[in-house]
Each structure stands twice: as structure tokens, then as C-alpha cells.
Enzyme design. Structure first.
Site, PDB file in Angstrom:
ATOM      1  CG  ASP A 161      -4.668   1.630  14.415  1.00 38.81           C
ATOM      2  OD1 ASP A 161      -4.575   2.826  14.734  1.00 38.81           O
ATOM      3  OD2 ASP A 161      -5.365   1.237  13.461  1.00 38.81           O
ATOM      4  NE  ARG A 168      -7.270   8.610  16.318  1.00 38.28           N
ATOM      5  CZ  ARG A 168      -6.793   8.330  15.107  1.00 38.28           C
ATOM      6  NH1 ARG A 168      -6.279   7.145  14.833  1.00 38.28           N
ATOM      7  NH2 ARG A 168      -6.810   9.233  14.166  1.00 38.28           N
ATOM      8  CB  SER A 183      -3.610   5.337  13.073  1.00 35.36           C
ATOM      9  OG  SER A 183      -4.524   4.472  12.475  1.00 35.36           O
ATOM     10  CE  LYS A 187      -3.995   1.226  10.488  1.00 40.16           C
ATOM     11  NZ  LYS A 187      -5.366   1.672  10.492  1.00 40.16           N
TER      12      LYS A 187
HETATM   13  N1  URA Z   1      -6.949   5.605   8.512  1.00 35.51           N
HETATM   14  C1  URA Z   1      -6.279   4.948   9.493  1.00 35.51           C
HETATM   15  O1  URA Z   1      -5.882   3.800   9.317  1.00 35.51           O
HETATM   16  N2  URA Z   1      -6.069   5.590  10.652  1.00 35.51           N
HETATM   17  C2  URA Z   1      -6.485   6.836  10.906  1.00 35.51           C
HETATM   18  O2  URA Z   1      -6.252   7.341  11.964  1.00 35.51           O
HETATM   19  C3  URA Z   1      -7.187   7.517   9.878  1.00 35.51           C
HETATM   20  C4  URA Z   1      -7.403   6.873   8.685  1.00 35.51           C
END
Ligand code: URA
Length: 434
Positions: A161, A168, A183, A187
Site C-alpha cells: 500500500d 495513485r 487500501s 492496513k
Molecule cells: N486513505 C487510505 O489509507 N487509502 C486510500 O486509498 C484513501 C484514503
């Protein structure tokens, strides 16, 4: 693996096999796929989306690209809360110790400010000495002994990520519901939690401006969590005005302490009680939402949550004296009021502009490498529905460096709409997705 073929498959609207997705993410995290090919693939996902099977494979592959925190030796429920980001959203800071004080452990890995929104890590670091960069072993110890520990992303958790988010960010592929969901959820799942409450913000200060998109995001994230065996609930909550009165890092810590003392703003306290109540239900410490909420309120009244916050601050190296006496937190040297241009009712606040005003006086970052000033920000003086006379303060900017003060002033002035009639009341909780 033939990446160009995978890009074509997705480009033409066909689903990718789970094994292909797993190999793709493994190879990208390992540096075996160049950014230009991954960027093209991300753009195809942006336009074509991911179906349920693809999304499960995508999120799972992201999660397993690194270490997963092992909390199996820590007894009891372990529940986190995640907000999709807002203005003045300091809820995590009083919430984590309150939930811990009620018997459910909170392993919380948070982020920094993103765009106009503030980040929990930046806020906590305004407490002198507070460390958010603890290694995973110390994080586990904090969760086990204090009951709540709040740290930042490490190099070993979800490395895919870290790389993909940066890509991104610069390729116009952030605003994709499957990519955002994978994403965030990868996490959160890497924390080793048994339950998760998502606070999906909706409105002028949120990334999701409409209830429909917020609901879609909530459903997608709840789906990923549930498939991974984590009890996940999403609240859609209003972000049409800042949460509480304080926007800015140390200012928000001080307001969080007010919540823990039972002297906090009504909306902030209500959010803490609602989300905390649900965390207690998911963690097995309350049978019903009402019971959970009553326990959180009691932990505020008895000071148990505040005591737990002191323990957490001490464990993470922070100055506990600054919790007892918030005048020891960093404080900006100067103030400037933004006056109402005419008499009437506050009918609208463009919350994103308020967040940007706090950012431009130094409370957030314009570029990744900027150093923030923990002391600065602003205090909201008139909330939605307030009656103001011409010249009354709408907000007070607290600043050290006047360089961007006029920009901040103009942003706040443009954020407020004043009308003849008070606006209709908007509920704080818009919907719940289970
Ligand atoms: N926060 C994140 O951790 N990932 C995203 O893609 C957007 C906001």
C-alpha cells in the site's frame, strides 16, 4: 506474468483471476513491476472497478504483502476505529482510552493529515515527547498492558500500500471505491483486530461528498472486513461542519482532554459515545448498544478514560503534565478573528475550506516534506444554525507566522454562508451499514 496482457484483460472489462491479482501485488511490492505498468493497471481498475472476488483477492494480497500484527497472546476483544478523514476529527484520541478503560483493547495504527483533513499522528505528536514510531513489539506491549496504543504505519505493515498509494496519489487513481477500500482495510486488518468500527464521513469536509458514494464505500469496506473474519460496522456521519470547536493539532488534543473530563463539545462527545458503545459491543464488553454507550459515559464521569489516556501518553514517552495542564501544550502567539459580513443565521459551512485554512497557517502540509506547526489552527466560533450579528466572529485563526494569514482569513470568510432562516437540523449519524 505478462503484465500487458493483464492490463488489456481489465481494460476490456473482464475479471482477473485471484491468482493473477495475488501475483501482481506480490511482484509490485517486490519491485518487479515498473510503476508505469502498475499505473496503467490502476487506471483500468478506476474505470472498470473490481468485482467481489477480485476485491477479496486484492485486499488479501495487500494485507499479506507484509507483517500482520499477532495479538493472539493478548486476551479479550481487540477493536479499532477508523475514520475516512474529516476536519476537527479528534474522536480517536478520547475514544481509544475510553474503550480501553471499559475493558476492550484498542490497537490503533493511524495516519497523518491528508489534503484538508487532519491526522491523528500529527495531533498526538503535539504532546511534548509523544512517540508514534514505536516498533511492532512495543505496540503489542502497549495494547496488552495499557489497553490502547496509537502508532503510525511501519515499514513492515502493508508495504504494497505504501508504494501503491504514492503512485495513485500522482496518477489520478485515488478516488476509486475498490482501491480506497482495499487500501484502508488491508492496513486495518494488519493490526490483528477482532472488530472494527468505520466512521465514513459525508459532506463538505469529507472525501465522500454524497451519501450514495459514502454508503457504497461503507458497504465495500464492511464486505472486506467480514470476509476476513473481522466483525465490521460502518457509521455514515455528517461532516458538514467541523467536529467540535477546535481545528489544529494541539488545539484538538486540548479539546480531546475536555471530552475526557466531561467538558467537551456535545457533537464530539456524542460521536465518542456512539462509536465507543459499538466498539464495546464488538469487543464483547457490552450486550447492547445502550449498555455500551452507558459504559462509555460512566468512564467519562469517573475519570477512568482520562486516567487511561495519561497511562497511554506515559507509555508512549509523552509529557503527562501537559495532559493535566493543557496550557503546557504548544500555543500559537497570535490570533485574528474572521468577522461575519452581515447579520443572520449560519446556513452552511464549506468545511473543506476551514480545513485548508488550518493547513495554510501551518497546521498541515502543502508538500510531503513540510514540517507542521503543532500550535496553530483555528477555533470555530459560530456553528451551523448560530445567529450572528454583522462583525461577530465566525472563527478565530491562531497563528505564529503571518505569511499566509490573509489566505486563511479569505478561506474561512468564503466557507461561511449566512442567511435569513436557520437551516434544518442534520443528524450526526446518517446511516449504519452492518
Ligand atoms: N486513505 C487510505 O489509507 N487509502 C486510500 O486509498 C484513501 C484514503
Amino acid at each position: 506474468m505478462l503484465i500487458a496482457e493483464t492490463i488489456r484483460t481489465k481494460r476490456d472489462g473482464n475479471a482477473l483471476a485471484p491468482e493473477v491479482i495475488e501475483e501482481l501485488i506480490r511482484a509490485y511490492a517486490a519491485g518487479e513491476i515498473p510503476d508505469y505498468q502498475m499505473a496503467a493497471l490502476l487506471m483500468t481498475v478506476y474505470f472498470q472497478g473490481l468485482d467481489e472476488r477480485e476485491l477479496a483477492a486484492w485486499a488479501g494480497a495487500m494485507l499479506h504483502s507484509g507483517e500482520v500484527v499477532d495479538l493472539s497472546a493478548v486476551p479479550g476483544g481487540k477493536v479499532d476505529k477508523h475514520s475516512t478523514g474529516g476536519v476537527g476529527d479528534k474522536v480517536s484520541i478520547p475514544l481509544a482510552p475510553l474503550v480501553a478503560a471499559c475493558g476492550v483493547r484498542v490497537p490503533m495504527i493511524s495516519g497523518r493529515g491528508l489534503g484538508h483533513t487532519g491526522g491523528t499522528l500529527d495531533k498526538l505528536e503535539s504532546i511534548p515527547g509523544f512517540r508514534t514510531d514505536l516498533p511492532v513489539a512495543r505496540f503489542v506491549e502497549g495494547v496488552a498492558t495499557v489497553g490502547a496504543c496509537m502508532i503510525g504505519q511501519t515499514d513492515t505493515l502493508v508495504p504494497a500500500d505504501r508504494r501503491m498509494y504514492a503512485l495513485r496519489d500522482v496518477t489520478g487513481t485515488v478516488e476509486s471505491i475498490p482501491l480506497i477500500s482495499a487500501s484502508i482495510m488491508s492496513k486495518k486488518l494488519a493490526e490483528g483486530v477482532s472488530g472494527l468500527v468505520l466512521d465514513v464521513k459525508v459532506g463538505s469536509g469529507a472525501f465522500m461528498k454524497t451519501v450514495e458514494r459514502a454508503r457504497d464505500l461503507a458497504r465495500t469496506m464492511v464486505g472486506i472486513g467480514t470476509r476476513h473474519g473481522v466483525k465490521t460496522v460502518a457509521y455514515l456521519t455528517s461532516m458538514s461542519q467541523p467536529i467540535g470547536w477546535a481545528v489544529g493539532n494541539a488545539l484538538e488534543v486540548a479539546e480531546s482532554i475536555e471530552v475526557l473530563r466531561g467538558e467537551g463539545p456535545d457533537d464530539t462527545t456524542a460521536l465518542v459515545v456512539t462509536l465507543g458503545g459499538r466498539m464495546l459491543v464488538l469487543g464483547g464488553a457490552a450486550a447492547t448498544q445502550d449498555e455500551g454507550e452507558a459504559a462509555i459515559r460512566r468512564a467519562i464521569e469517573t475519570g477512568a478514560g482520562l486516567a487511561r489516556f495519561r497511562d497511554m501518553v506515559a507509555f508512549q514517552g509523552g509529557d503527562v503534565a501537559a495532559i493535566d495542564e493543557t496550557s503546557r501544550l504548544p500555543r500559537a502567539r497570535s490570533r485574528r478573528d474572521v468577522p461575519a459580513p452581515l447579520a443572520g443565521y449560519v446556513t452552511g459551512i464549506d468545511c473543506e475550506k476551514v480545513g485548508l485554512a488550518a493547513l495554510v497557517v501551518g497546521g498541515g502540509r502543502r508538500r510531503k516534506e513540510d514540517v507542521i506547526d503543532p500550535a496553530v489552527g483555528l477555533r470555530v466560533r459560530a456553528r451551523l444554525g448560530a445567529r450572528v450579528e454583522g462583525g461577530d466572529p465566525l472563527a478565530t485563526i491562531e497563528y505564529d507566522d503571518p505569511a499566509h494569514l490573509d489566505d486563511a482569513h479569505a478561506l474561512v470568510a468564503r466557507a461561511y454562508r449566512i442567511g435569513d432562516e436557520p437551516p434544518a437540523d442534520e443528524p450526526l449519524v446518517i446511516d449504519i451499514v452492518e
